[in-house]
Design a protein around this motif. Structure first.
Motif, PDB file in Angstrom:
ATOM      1  N   LEU A  21      78.884  86.158  65.875  1.00 12.71           N
ATOM      2  CA  LEU A  21      79.515  86.606  64.631  1.00 12.71           C
ATOM      3  C   LEU A  21      78.924  87.931  64.162  1.00 12.71           C
ATOM      4  N   ALA A  22      77.617  88.083  64.329  1.00 10.24           N
ATOM      5  CA  ALA A  22      76.989  89.352  63.943  1.00 10.24           C
ATOM      6  C   ALA A  22      77.524  90.495  64.797  1.00 10.24           C
ATOM      7  N   ARG A  23      77.659  90.241  66.085  1.00 12.41           N
ATOM      8  CA  ARG A  23      78.213  91.272  66.968  1.00 12.41           C
ATOM      9  C   ARG A  23      79.665  91.566  66.592  1.00 12.41           C
ATOM     10  N   ARG A  24      80.440  90.516  66.311  1.00 12.12           N
ATOM     11  CA  ARG A  24      81.826  90.700  65.886  1.00 12.12           C
ATOM     12  C   ARG A  24      81.904  91.567  64.641  1.00 12.12           C
ATOM     13  N   ASP A  25      81.008  91.334  63.682  1.00 10.11           N
ATOM     14  CA  ASP A  25      81.019  92.114  62.445  1.00 10.11           C
ATOM     15  C   ASP A  25      80.692  93.582  62.705  1.00 10.11           C
ATOM     16  N   HIS A 123      82.608  71.427  74.796  1.00 10.64           N
ATOM     17  CA  HIS A 123      83.500  71.782  73.697  1.00 10.64           C
ATOM     18  C   HIS A 123      82.665  71.908  72.433  1.00 10.64           C
ATOM     19  N   ILE A 124      82.885  73.013  71.723  1.00 10.11           N
ATOM     20  CA  ILE A 124      82.088  73.312  70.517  1.00 10.11           C
ATOM     21  C   ILE A 124      83.018  73.271  69.318  1.00 10.11           C
ATOM     22  N   ARG A 125      82.732  72.387  68.368  1.00 11.52           N
ATOM     23  CA  ARG A 125      83.538  72.264  67.155  1.00 11.52           C
ATOM     24  C   ARG A 125      82.877  73.035  66.029  1.00 11.52           C
ATOM     25  N   THR A 126      83.691  73.831  65.343  1.00 14.76           N
ATOM     26  CA  THR A 126      83.158  74.646  64.255  1.00 14.76           C
ATOM     27  C   THR A 126      84.040  74.523  63.022  1.00 14.76           C
ATOM     28  N   THR A 127      83.433  74.732  61.872  1.00 11.68           N
ATOM     29  CA  THR A 127      84.155  74.901  60.617  1.00 11.68           C
ATOM     30  C   THR A 127      83.644  76.190  59.991  1.00 11.68           C
ATOM     31  N   GLY A 128      84.503  77.210  59.967  1.00 11.07           N
ATOM     32  CA  GLY A 128      84.034  78.511  59.520  1.00 11.07           C
ATOM     33  C   GLY A 128      82.967  79.031  60.459  1.00 11.07           C
ATOM     34  N   SER A 129      81.809  79.325  59.922  1.00 14.45           N
ATOM     35  CA  SER A 129      80.708  79.858  60.735  1.00 14.45           C
ATOM     36  C   SER A 129      79.664  78.802  61.052  1.00 14.45           C
ATOM     37  N   VAL A 130      80.016  77.536  60.908  1.00 15.14           N
ATOM     38  CA  VAL A 130      79.064  76.440  61.115  1.00 15.14           C
ATOM     39  C   VAL A 130      79.511  75.582  62.291  1.00 15.14           C
ATOM     40  N   VAL A 131      78.590  75.337  63.218  1.00 14.28           N
ATOM     41  CA  VAL A 131      78.852  74.421  64.321  1.00 14.28           C
ATOM     42  C   VAL A 131      78.709  72.999  63.802  1.00 14.28           C
ATOM     43  N   THR A 132      79.758  72.199  63.949  1.00  9.23           N
ATOM     44  CA  THR A 132      79.746  70.836  63.412  1.00  9.23           C
ATOM     45  C   THR A 132      79.592  69.771  64.484  1.00  9.23           C
ATOM     46  N   GLY A 133      79.761  70.127  65.735  1.00 10.56           N
ATOM     47  CA  GLY A 133      79.605  69.128  66.782  1.00 10.56           C
ATOM     48  C   GLY A 133      79.846  69.708  68.149  1.00 10.56           C
ATOM     49  N   VAL A 134      79.382  68.999  69.163  1.00  8.02           N
ATOM     50  CA  VAL A 134      79.613  69.390  70.551  1.00  8.02           C
ATOM     51  C   VAL A 134      79.989  68.153  71.347  1.00  8.02           C
ATOM     52  N   ASP A 135      80.782  68.366  72.390  1.00  8.39           N
ATOM     53  CA  ASP A 135      81.125  67.302  73.339  1.00  8.39           C
ATOM     54  C   ASP A 135      80.845  67.827  74.730  1.00  8.39           C
ATOM     55  N   ASP A 136      79.899  67.187  75.416  1.00  6.15           N
ATOM     56  CA  ASP A 136      79.547  67.597  76.767  1.00  6.15           C
ATOM     57  C   ASP A 136      80.269  66.736  77.789  1.00  6.15           C
ATOM     58  N   GLU A 137      80.712  67.374  78.852  1.00  2.00           N
ATOM     59  CA  GLU A 137      81.440  66.682  79.915  1.00  2.00           C
ATOM     60  C   GLU A 137      80.836  67.084  81.256  1.00  2.00           C
ATOM     61  N   PRO A 138      80.006  66.230  81.838  1.00  2.00           N
ATOM     62  CA  PRO A 138      79.443  66.547  83.157  1.00  2.00           C
ATOM     63  C   PRO A 138      80.556  66.612  84.200  1.00  2.00           C
ATOM     64  N   LEU A 139      80.404  67.509  85.139  1.00  2.00           N
ATOM     65  CA  LEU A 139      81.395  67.673  86.201  1.00  2.00           C
ATOM     66  C   LEU A 139      80.768  67.335  87.555  1.00  2.00           C
TER      67      LEU A 139
END
Length: 697
Positions: A21-25, A123-139
């Motif tokens: 986000l800092a780089r984006r700004d 998979h990374i779940r976000t709300t605004g600029s906050v990470v709210t959860g992750v889901d890992d899927e081994p392959l």
């Protein structure tokens, strides 16, 4: 994943998101500064337009900037996001990989069986600029699920529906991604049942194509939907994906400045949708061309005749491969030249006559004077009567500017208004029958009896006539952005066309699509089993035979993500009665709620509907509820349920709600192509389906 491991993963991804986000700004600030510079020439203005698009894209990308990550077996880590973002070191690998980039594809296509060099997908779940959860899927092959990111997908499908479609870039599935990234060199027709993500695929394919084929943005992409309500439903998806070079329309709104003003009988709509109209209209416009004859034009008080052979040759040359008005303009140019040549020839002939007369007078004088004329002298030696090429060119230009000559040509070969020309044809049954053997007298009479205001099936015919006539003058190139210019011009040629609910298009509507994309770079998505239009097509081969023949590629979406398994189990008998040749899509999720039905007396129907809707709204608070009913009931139900979507099966096509209430399913089935309509009505929900069946008093 343990609680501690999840917290560590969230913290890790939060640190990365903060850096991104800092780089984006910083990039956004640099673009803002660059946009403040004045544009002094066309090159600078073109550069500013490019920077403006980049600025808009990066501004919209703040939410959901990063949504995924793939970890390679070789230790590489790639974060996937809405847009590509480089680090401060421009030579380094991208900080965030654009989801459309080829390197990001394993995020959508890697499976435990085919890991494609990847060890894990996150998979990374976000709300605004906050990470709210992750889901890992081994392959690593330990899992056998066929879904990509199953936990993230099912979580997204269980979310409340807001009445607006959102992007699905974080949960696209492999069969969807294959179609999104397919080649764009010819027509691709995608068959997909309810809930398979046809619209999601179509919209994300637009974003992918504009990213991959940058020249497409110079021509824009046309997105055709079934209704204004549908276009409103999907309106925010492409902007959210950073794409503005797309024009959204329906077949009814594709002709600028023309509005559908009335409904029409299905029988008439079916007749006017047939492919026979294209050759009939071609013959009709050809018959409007003038026939060769002698033309008498006046110039500076004198009459000049251009003979029939010359007129015939000019007509043949002018009309070859040109629409009516361009042929007319080409013929006028030839007439200007023929008239200039005739004027020049008459001047030369006149001077020759004067010269011969002068020679005779001199000879008579010589005989009387008994003197001889010096053989080296000639009375006309200083004047040969010929105009120079420059003089003839100047004369032709004056003729071209002559109002009298223009008026003569307008009378002999008049300019035509497409609407007037088409109305003349549609009102003349004998003329229609003379132009085609494929209409019966009864069918021609039905068409001729229709009133003047435009109906939906008239728009493709009007478009065909306008194309055959061509523009009288070149269209103005107005608008800063390509999409703005394309939207205003009927004859705009698009880089790609996407057609949603394509099974509803008539043959003449397909012709209208192909005129806007002669390259045939087309993606059509739909479900042939949901067809409700008046045409008689029951397969994709029938639907496109008249316009594409066999030159198209088929693809299929086979998995139903949206509609619960409990609802899809109801559709088998309905599809059989609709005459379906396809297997219904396979549902991969269950809502845990069995569809229910309630039989009530006709007199008690309004109260029962009100009560059912109130209960559904309470159960699905924060989500959406919709009602589907027969055409004859929608007006009364809308009055009963203000603010709630109450739609016919046709109007509900492509939409979805958390809960759907189908009122009088037997009434829907009794409508024209009603079993197809009932199939649509039953498959609009993501969670709960209710049916209210009126019974006789």
């Amino acid at each position: 994943m343990s609680r501690d491991a999840e917290e560590n993963a969230i913290a890790e991804e939060q640190a990365f998101l903060d850096a991104a986000l800092a780089r984006r700004d910083r990039v956004a600030a640099d673009l803002t500064a660059a946009l403040a510079a004045p544009a002094t020439d066309d090159v600078a203005r073109a550069r500013l337009r490019t920077l403006a698009r980049q600025h808009e894209e990066i501004t919209r990308a703040r939410d959901g900037l990063v949504f995924g990550r793939i970890d390679g077996l070789d230790g590489t880590v790639r974060h996937i996001g809405r847009i590509g973002l480089r680090d401060d070191d421009e030579q380094a690998d991208p900080l965030v990989l654009d989801w459309r980039a080829e390197a990001a594809r394993p995020f959508y296509t890697a499976t435990p069986v085919d890991a494609q060099g990847q060890a894990r997908r996150r998979h990374i779940r976000t709300t605004g600029s906050v990470v709210t959860g992750v889901d890992d899927e081994p392959l690593d092959g330990a899992s056998t699920t066929e879904l990509v990111g199953e936990a993230a997908l099912l979580a997204a499908l269980d979310q409340r529906r807001t009445g607006k479609m959102s992007t699905s870039i974080s949960t696209l599935q492999r069969e969807q991604d294959d179609i999104i990234r397919a080649g764009a060199s010819g027509p691709l027709i995608v068959q997909g049942g309810p809930g398979t993500g046809k619209t999601v695929v179509a919209l994300h394919r637009v974003a992918y194509l504009l990213f991959t084929h940058r020249r497409m943005a110079e021509q824009a992409v046309l997105l055709l939907g079934p209704s204004p309500r549908f276009l409103d439903y999907i309106a925010q998806v492409l902007p959210a994906l950073g794409e503005t070079a797309a024009v959204s329309a329906t077949c009814d709104t594709l002709f600028p400045g023309v509005t559908v003003e009335r409904d029409e009988p299905r029988e008439v709509s079916e007749i006017k949708g047939r492919a026979l109209w294209q050759p009939m209209l071609q013959r009709y416009v050809r018959a409007l061309h003038p026939r060769p004859r002698d033309l008498t034009l006046r110039w500076e008080g004198e009459a000049y005749v251009i003979g029939e052979p010359a007129v015939a040759a000019a007509l043949t040359s002018a009309t070859s491969g040109r629409p009516y008005h361009r042929a007319r303009a080409a013929f006028a140019e030839q007439v200007h030249q023929l008239l200039a040549d005739a004027v020049a020839q008459r001047r030369a002939d006149l001077l020759d006559e004067m010269e011969e007369g002068l020679e005779e007078l001199l000879a008579q004088f010589d005989r009387r004077a008994k003197t001889r004329v010096d053989p080296d002298r000639h009375a006309g030696s200083d004047v040969d009567g010929q105009m120079s090429d420059d003089e003839i060119d100047e004369l032709r230009e004056r003729i071209a500017d002559s109002a009298a000559v223009a008026a003569f040509l307008e009378t002999w070969w008049p300019s035509r208004d497409p609407a007037t020309a088409l109305r003349r044809l549609l009102g003349d049954a004998p003329l229609m029958l003379r132009l085609t053997p494929d209409l019966s007298e009864a069918e021609a009479a039905l068409v001729a009896a229709e009133p003047d205001p435009w109906a939906s099936s008239d728009i493709p015919l009007l478009d065909a006539v306008a194309d055959l006539l061509g523009d009288v003058a070149a269209p103005e190139q107005q608008g800063e952005f390509t999409a703005d210019r394309a939207r205003r011009q009927r004859a705009w040629v698009y880089g790609h066309v996407v057609v949603d609910e394509a099974q509803e298009l008539s043959d003449m509507q397909w012709h209208m699509v192909l005129r806007r994309c002669p390259s045939r770079s087309i993606t059509a998505v739909g479900d042939i089993d949901q067809t409700e239009a008046s045409h008689r097509h029951t397969s994709w081969a029938e639907a496109v035979a008249a316009t594409m023949g066999e030159r198209w590629t088929a693809a299929e979406l086979t998995i139903c993500y949206r509609t619960p398994r409990e609802v899809m189990e109801l559709t088998g008998p309905v599809l059989a009665k609709a005459g379906s040749r396809n297997a219904p899509p396979r549902a991969v999720r269950s809502s845990g709620i069995d569809p229910w039905e309630l039989a009530v007396a006709e007199t008690a129907l309004p109260a029962a509907v009100e009560a059912a809707v109130a209960e559904l709204r309470q159960r699905w608070e924060g989500g959406s509820v919709g009602v589907v009913a027969p055409v004859t009931r929608t007006a009364a139900l809308r009055d009963l349920l203000p603010g709630l979507p109450v739609l016919t099966a046709t109007q509900a096509k492509g939409l979805e709600w958390d809960a759907a209430l189908v009122v009088d399913p037997d009434g829907i089935a009794a409508e024209p192509r009603g079993w197809n309509g009932l199939y649509v009505a039953l498959t609009r929900c993501t969670q709960e389906l209710g049916r209210i069946l009126p019974t006789p008093v």
